[in-house]
Motif scaffolding. Structure first.
Motif: not given
Length: 440
Positions: A230-234, A240-243, A273-279
């Motif tokens: 998940d390196k493209w996420l802050n 939030r993704l882990l939770g 999926k939203q967070l993955r798509a953002k990355a």
């Protein structure tokens, strides 16, 4: 003395984000489900009929009859239904030509929701603001879309420069529209820029032979040595993704075998999926900007001919002969897949052609193990993933391992080892008078 400018036709796509109302989004969902169901019905009808009774006219008549008998199939415009028929027949032609697998049933959870708009004149595109435009969607109405590129609309449109059609596509971030644009532009002059060799790596995404490397500023691995998926996420988005993943795991363990997924669990999956798509969107944006700058600067770009499918195979082995370092190989495979080397080469291919440059491929074996200074392959020179130290007593060159490989890639091209596709395979092309060489 006047020189004539050579014009050539260029076809490309442009994707923009739509901003529909909730009612319009529901109508687009209905059209997408109708298009998917029509594909499945057409596939069942085609496979059940005898070969002597299969024809395009019979399939067209079956689609027209189905749209009259089934009410909710009528939500799909007639031209979009014809586009489904055309796409299905094209899929069979690709299969018969050996270019793809035969068409299959489109399951709802694993199918991208999309609707085709084959006629560009139905769109009626207008620009209403510096950042927004309006497009007409058949049976839905006027919808705003994000204006990020000048399109040939209005007075700028002509028979040579126009929008030929579009396609509605839905992902985890919402609905988008992909315009099909046809333009007539001047053929580029030959690029006079320098030559460069590029090596795609994990620690260094793109290593260039001249030392002007491209890095996205995100470490490929965590402090404990594991791959950062998940390196493209802050940091806030990672937490939030882990939770969300933990919440999904808790809700999933209470579901019995064969029981339908609850609404809450589906909502949690959608947030993931939203967070993955953002990355993914950030990664593609970095690739576009990086490949554009490289194509504008260099006239000749040389890359390796990589078989990525074989590189990301699992190391588990068989029960009789189990593999070794399975977890480490799995982490490396994830890192390779995240870098998307094939997509980078695809972008470089068409962008260098637009700038008047050329992209060449050379054989990959040995480029990361051979010293770029002396040209000799010595066992033990590659120290890990990031460092190369030549063990040749007469050399002793040391540096970044990916940079060393990039220099070898460029040298292979200069020695005439470029690959040229011939009849579906790659052949080596050597300039006249150049002998093959493996050392400096």
């Amino acid at each position: 003395m006047s020189t004539e400018c050579v014009q050539k036709e260029r076809k490309f796509g442009h994707r923009a984000r739509l901003a529909p109302t909730p009612a319009q989004a529901r109508l687009m969902d209905d059209q997408a489900h109708a298009a998917r169901t029509m594909w499945n019905c057409l596939h069942d009808w085609w496979t059940m009929l005898p070969k002597d009774k299969r024809s395009l006219s019979a399939a067209d008549a079956a689609i027209r009859r189905a749209r009259k008998e089934i009410d909710w199939l009528g939500a799909l415009p007639a031209q979009a239904a014809q586009a489904v028929l055309k796409a299905y027949f094209q899929a069979w032609k690709n299969c018969w030509g050996g270019r793809a697998d035969p068409p299959h049933f489109k399951a709802r959870p694993r199918t991208v929701m999309s609707v085709d708009i084959p006629q560009g004149r139905d769109l009626n595109i207008t620009r209403v603001h510096r950042r927004w435009g309006m497009v007409n969607i058949p049976r839905i109405g006027r919808i705003r879309f994000r204006w990020t590129k000048d399109l040939p609309v209005g007075k700028r449109a002509s028979s040579e420069n126009r929008i030929t059609g579009a396609r509605l596509v839905k992902d985890a971030l919402g609905w988008h529209i992909a315009f099909r644009v046809q333009t007539l532009e001047a053929a580029p002059e030959p690029h006079q820029g320098p030559e460069v060799g590029i090596d795609a790596g994990v620690n260094l995404p793109l290593a260039l032979s001249d030392g002007n490397h491209r890095d996205h500023g995100r470490p490929p691995r965590l402090p404990d040595g594991t791959a950062d998926r998940d390196k493209w996420l802050n940091p806030r988005e990672k937490a939030r993704l882990l939770g969300l993943e933990r919440r999904a795991a808790r809700r999933k363990q209470h579901r019995k075998r064969g029981e339908k997924t609850s609404r809450r669990l589906r909502h949690t999956y959608h947030q993931i999926k939203q967070l993955r798509a953002k990355a993914t969107r950030r990664a593609v944006d970095w690739q576009h900007k990086t490949t554009t700058s490289i194509a504008r600067r260099y006239g000749t770009i040389v890359v390796e001919k990589l078989n990525i499918k074989n590189m990301v195979k699992s190391a588990r082995g068989t029960p009789e002969e189990p593999g070794q370092n399975v977890a480490q190989k799995a982490g490396l495979n994830r890192s390779i897949s995240q870098e998307a080397w094939g997509r980078t080469v695809t972008m470089l291919t068409y962008k260098t052609a637009r700038q008047g440059g050329a992209l060449h491929k050379v054989p990959a074996p040995g480029t990361s193990l051979r010293c770029s200074a002396c040209g000799i392959t010595t066992p033990g020179s590659r120290e890990g993933q990031a460092t190369f130290v030549c063990k040749n007593p007469d050399c002793g060159w040391s540096g970044n391992a990916d940079w060393n490989a990039a220099r070898n890639v460029l040298h292979l091209y200069r020695m005439g080892h470029a690959l040229v596709p011939v009849a579906g395979r790659a052949a080596v092309r050597r300039p006249r008078g150049v002998k093959p060489a493996t050392a400096r």
